[in-house]
Design a protein around this motif. Structure first.
Motif, mmCIF file in Angstrom:
data_model
loop_
_atom_site.group_PDB
_atom_site.id
_atom_site.type_symbol
_atom_site.label_atom_id
_atom_site.label_comp_id
_atom_site.label_asym_id
_atom_site.label_seq_id
_atom_site.Cartn_x
_atom_site.Cartn_y
_atom_site.Cartn_z
ATOM 1 N N UNK A 218 25.425 1.935 -52.502
ATOM 2 C CA UNK A 218 25.260 1.736 -51.070
ATOM 3 C C UNK A 218 26.038 2.759 -50.263
ATOM 4 N N UNK A 219 27.266 3.052 -50.705
ATOM 5 C CA UNK A 219 28.089 4.047 -50.008
ATOM 6 C C UNK A 219 27.428 5.422 -50.045
ATOM 7 N N UNK A 220 26.871 5.786 -51.207
ATOM 8 C CA UNK A 220 26.225 7.095 -51.349
ATOM 9 C C UNK A 220 24.988 7.193 -50.458
ATOM 10 N N UNK A 221 24.156 6.136 -50.460
ATOM 11 C CA UNK A 221 22.946 6.160 -49.640
ATOM 12 C C UNK A 221 23.282 6.207 -48.151
ATOM 13 N N UNK A 222 24.307 5.444 -47.740
ATOM 14 C CA UNK A 222 24.706 5.450 -46.335
ATOM 15 C C UNK A 222 25.244 6.822 -45.933
ATOM 16 N N UNK A 223 26.024 7.440 -46.820
ATOM 17 C CA UNK A 223 26.566 8.767 -46.535
ATOM 18 C C UNK A 223 25.452 9.790 -46.362
ATOM 19 N N UNK A 224 24.466 9.749 -47.250
ATOM 20 C CA UNK A 224 23.324 10.673 -47.153
ATOM 21 C C UNK A 224 22.562 10.434 -45.856
ATOM 22 N N UNK A 225 22.322 9.157 -45.530
ATOM 23 C CA UNK A 225 21.578 8.837 -44.318
ATOM 24 C C UNK A 225 22.296 9.299 -43.059
ATOM 25 N N UNK A 226 23.600 9.022 -42.969
ATOM 26 C CA UNK A 226 24.369 9.429 -41.787
ATOM 27 C C UNK A 226 24.440 10.944 -41.690
ATOM 28 N N UNK A 227 24.663 11.608 -42.831
ATOM 29 C CA UNK A 227 24.726 13.073 -42.841
ATOM 30 C C UNK A 227 23.434 13.683 -42.323
ATOM 31 N N UNK A 228 22.307 13.145 -42.789
ATOM 32 C CA UNK A 228 21.010 13.664 -42.347
ATOM 33 C C UNK A 228 20.827 13.466 -40.844
ATOM 34 N N UNK A 229 21.210 12.296 -40.331
ATOM 35 C CA UNK A 229 21.061 12.010 -38.897
ATOM 36 C C UNK A 229 21.911 12.971 -38.067
ATOM 37 N N UNK A 230 23.180 13.142 -38.472
ATOM 38 C CA UNK A 230 24.074 14.020 -37.708
ATOM 39 C C UNK A 230 23.584 15.468 -37.749
ATOM 40 N N UNK A 231 23.079 15.906 -38.892
ATOM 41 C CA UNK A 231 22.566 17.279 -38.988
ATOM 42 C C UNK A 231 21.321 17.470 -38.123
ATOM 43 N N UNK A 266 21.176 -5.644 -49.401
ATOM 44 C CA UNK A 266 20.687 -7.019 -49.441
ATOM 45 C C UNK A 266 20.939 -7.673 -50.802
ATOM 46 N N UNK A 267 21.224 -6.851 -51.824
ATOM 47 C CA UNK A 267 21.406 -7.372 -53.179
ATOM 48 C C UNK A 267 22.808 -7.159 -53.740
ATOM 49 N N UNK A 268 23.637 -6.376 -53.047
ATOM 50 C CA UNK A 268 24.969 -6.058 -53.563
ATOM 51 C C UNK A 268 25.895 -7.268 -53.463
ATOM 52 N N UNK A 269 26.774 -7.417 -54.470
ATOM 53 C CA UNK A 269 27.740 -8.520 -54.466
ATOM 54 C C UNK A 269 28.767 -8.340 -53.351
ATOM 55 N N UNK A 270 29.203 -7.113 -53.104
ATOM 56 C CA UNK A 270 30.194 -6.809 -52.065
ATOM 57 C C UNK A 270 29.708 -5.589 -51.299
ATOM 58 N N UNK A 271 28.715 -5.757 -50.415
ATOM 59 C CA UNK A 271 28.093 -4.611 -49.738
ATOM 60 C C UNK A 271 29.064 -3.860 -48.838
ATOM 61 N N UNK A 272 28.836 -2.555 -48.694
ATOM 62 C CA UNK A 272 29.645 -1.732 -47.798
ATOM 63 C C UNK A 272 29.519 -2.243 -46.362
ATOM 64 N N UNK A 273 28.318 -2.564 -45.949
ATOM 65 C CA UNK A 273 28.064 -3.158 -44.635
ATOM 66 C C UNK A 273 27.279 -4.448 -44.854
ATOM 67 N N UNK A 274 27.943 -5.606 -44.827
ATOM 68 C CA UNK A 274 27.224 -6.878 -45.029
ATOM 69 C C UNK A 274 26.180 -7.083 -43.928
ATOM 70 N N UNK A 275 24.935 -7.202 -44.319
ATOM 71 C CA UNK A 275 23.868 -7.291 -43.327
ATOM 72 C C UNK A 275 23.924 -8.595 -42.527
ATOM 73 N N UNK A 276 24.618 -9.602 -43.068
ATOM 74 C CA UNK A 276 24.657 -10.884 -42.365
ATOM 75 C C UNK A 276 25.385 -10.791 -41.026
ATOM 76 N N UNK A 277 26.262 -9.784 -40.849
ATOM 77 C CA UNK A 277 26.972 -9.685 -39.566
ATOM 78 C C UNK A 277 26.013 -9.343 -38.425
ATOM 79 N N UNK A 278 24.860 -8.742 -38.765
ATOM 80 C CA UNK A 278 23.889 -8.393 -37.723
ATOM 81 C C UNK A 278 23.021 -9.590 -37.336
ATOM 82 N N UNK A 279 23.180 -10.702 -38.058
ATOM 83 C CA UNK A 279 22.471 -11.918 -37.634
ATOM 84 C C UNK A 279 23.137 -12.525 -36.406
#
Length: 535
Positions: A218-231, A266-279
């Protein structure tokens, strides 16, 4: 009976002394946190002033933008990871690590021998900066109940104002008298003070080492996504055309990475960003408002000095002082609204007022032209600053109040990340519109066009231009500024509307306290978070 009363009186006296000492202890910790916060905010302001000298010595003009981009990328990409690590392994140790990483990057940047090294070391520095901002916000969330946190909003707004006003002045002075390398080395004494104070006076409950595995995928995918957006936001319209293959590929990569990130989280035991906080509706709304505030604020910081230098003839060396009406207004309003929040426990009205003032300020700024006086533009800036003062800290306050204590780090990092991404989009989109309008207007009125780089002439360079060309250029800059602020005003309307949907949830931590079973998080429990002056 009498002995019991005396004992009770003694205990009450001790409790009173402890209660009196507690605010002092908190203020000592906050001073250390504000120094760390100043480190992260001040750095880019100082370095911006020193960049011409750095390029003159190291060369590599073609890679100049990467000195800033590398720092921004590393900061944005690491922000959510620092927040989660603090939640898992304890806030204090992770925060101290971030300070050390930042100082290491500062030392290495000061020792850089070519532009390639400087870019790499700036990335290290940015990595630490991501942890500084999140650490400050999360520790404040641990130490101070939401209801009491409003008292300290003015401190944070003051640090921001100090960085924006003092950064260019300090950077220019250091570069002229000590050399550009001291623009980085200046971080060392400040960082050493912050390290010593945090180590000595900050005491948070020790966390047992979490047995959960860090969500590396999750950390790797988020890093790639943020990097792409900023670039995309950094390169689009400048390095590459918006429709170019490079930008399209980055967009596709960013979207794919973020979709994959959501699937993994959505499937990680200890997600980097728990999606439930956006509920939680309030948390989601604060993320949106934070994004829009970042979009507007950093666009304003970019274009207001440019307008005042190019159209009103102000000196570039005092560029930080040009923002004084906006920053002072923001600081005063933030302080007043914070006090009112603490006294009343009410806060919903502030995002609404702030959103309305931000829209009004931007629409007023969109009316500026070549005949606008500095007094008039200063008044317009004060209106915008007041709007941001109502919004800057309240977004973090409500976001933290909307989650449980165990998610304080990710709440702080997510809110900070959205504001950072908003600033990237704001600078990019408003900048692209500004440059396009300047070029078109110059072509119409002056018979020539300008590039994005030459659309930033200072007062001295302007004086050398023929009168007809100078007038055409000033008109073009005014026209570009109007377009940029008009876009900002339209975007800000979304934040104003979102504020009406905020639900007024009582702030925990002051007045009549609910029972322990009712405290689900967001406020600081004195038994869980303590500070001591004499540790």
């Amino acid at each position: 009976m009498g002995a019991t009363k005396r004992q009770s009186g003694t205990e009450q006296g001790e409790e009173g002394e402890e209660a009196a000492a507690q605010p002092r202890s908190v203020r000592v910790v906050l001073l250390a946190l504000m120094i760390a916060m100043l480190l992260a905010m001040l750095d880019n302001m100082i370095i911006g002033t020193a960049m011409p000298t750095i390029v003159g010595e190291l060369g590599g003009l073609a890679h100049l933008s990467w000195v800033v981009t590398a720092y921004t990328l590393a900061t944005a990409a690491s922000t959510p990871i620092w927040g989660k690590l603090g939640d898992l392994y304890g806030r204090k140790g992770i925060f101290l690590t971030a300070i050390v990483v930042f100082l290491l990057g500062s030392v290495l940047s000061g020792m850089a021998q070519d532009m390639g090294q400087l870019i790499g070391f700036r990335a290290v520095q940015g990595l630490g900066a991501g942890g500084l901002m999140v650490g400050v916000m999360a520790i404040i969330g641990d130490l101070i109940p939401p209801r009491e946190r409003g008292k300290y909003q003015g401190m944070m707004a003051g640090v921001m104002a100090l960085a924006m006003i003092g950064g260019p002045l300090v950077g220019g002075t250091i570069t002229d008298h000590l050399g550009w390398r001291w623009s980085f080395y200046i971080n060392l004494p400040l960082g050493a003070v912050a390290l010593a104070m945090v180590t000595a006076v900050l005491h948070l409950p020790k966390k047992e080492r979490s047995k959960a595995r860090v969500d590396y995928l999750g950390a790797a995918l988020l890093t790639v996504g943020i990097t792409a957006i900023v670039l995309v936001t950094t390169w689009g319209g400048t390095e590459y055309a918006w429709s170019s293959a490079v930008i399209m590929e980055l967009v596709a990569l960013g979207v794919a990475a973020l979709v994959g990130f959501l699937f993994v989280e959505a499937r990680a035991a200890e997600p980097i960003v728990p999606l439930h906080i956006f509920r939680n509706r309030n948390f989601t709304l604060m993320s949106v408002i934070g994004f829009l505030t970042g979009f507007v604020m950093f666009g304003a910081v970019l274009f207001l000095p440019l307008f005042q230098q190019s159209v009103q003839g102000a000196s570039a060396t005092n560029s930080g002082l040009l923002l004084l009406p906006m920053l002072l207004s923001m600081m005063v309003v933030s302080l007043i609204s914070g006090r009112m929040t603490t006294n009343t426990g009410k806060y919903k009205i502030f995002p609404i007022i702030g959103g309305g003032l931000m829209v009004a300020g931007l629409l007023l700024l969109a009316q500026m032209d070549t005949g606008t006086s500095r007094l008039t533009s200063g008044l317009y800036m004060a209106v915008l600053g007041a709007g941001m003062g109502f919004l800057m800290q309240i977004t973090m306050l409500v976001a933290q109040n909307s989650v449980e204590m165990k998610d304080m780090g990710v709440a702080s990092s997510s809110t900070t990340l959205f504001r950072t991404l908003g600033s990237s989009f704001g600078v990019s989109i408003m900048g692209a519109l500004f440059t396009s309008r300047v070029q078109d207007t110059m072509a119409e009125r002056g018979g020539s066009s300008v590039t994005a780089q030459s659309a930033q002439l200072d007062a001295a360079s302007l004086a050398k231009l023929p009168e007809q060309v100078r007038e055409a250029y000033q008109f073009a800059v005014a026209s570009g500024t109007q377009a940029a602020f008009l876009l900002g005003g339209i975007i800000a309307v979304a934040g104003f509307v979102a504020a009406f949907f905020v639900k007024e949830v009582p702030l925990r931590g002051a007045g009549p306290q609910p029972g322990p079973e009712a405290q689900t998080g967001g406020g600081a429990d004195p038994a869980r978070a303590r500070v001591s002056e004499n540790a």
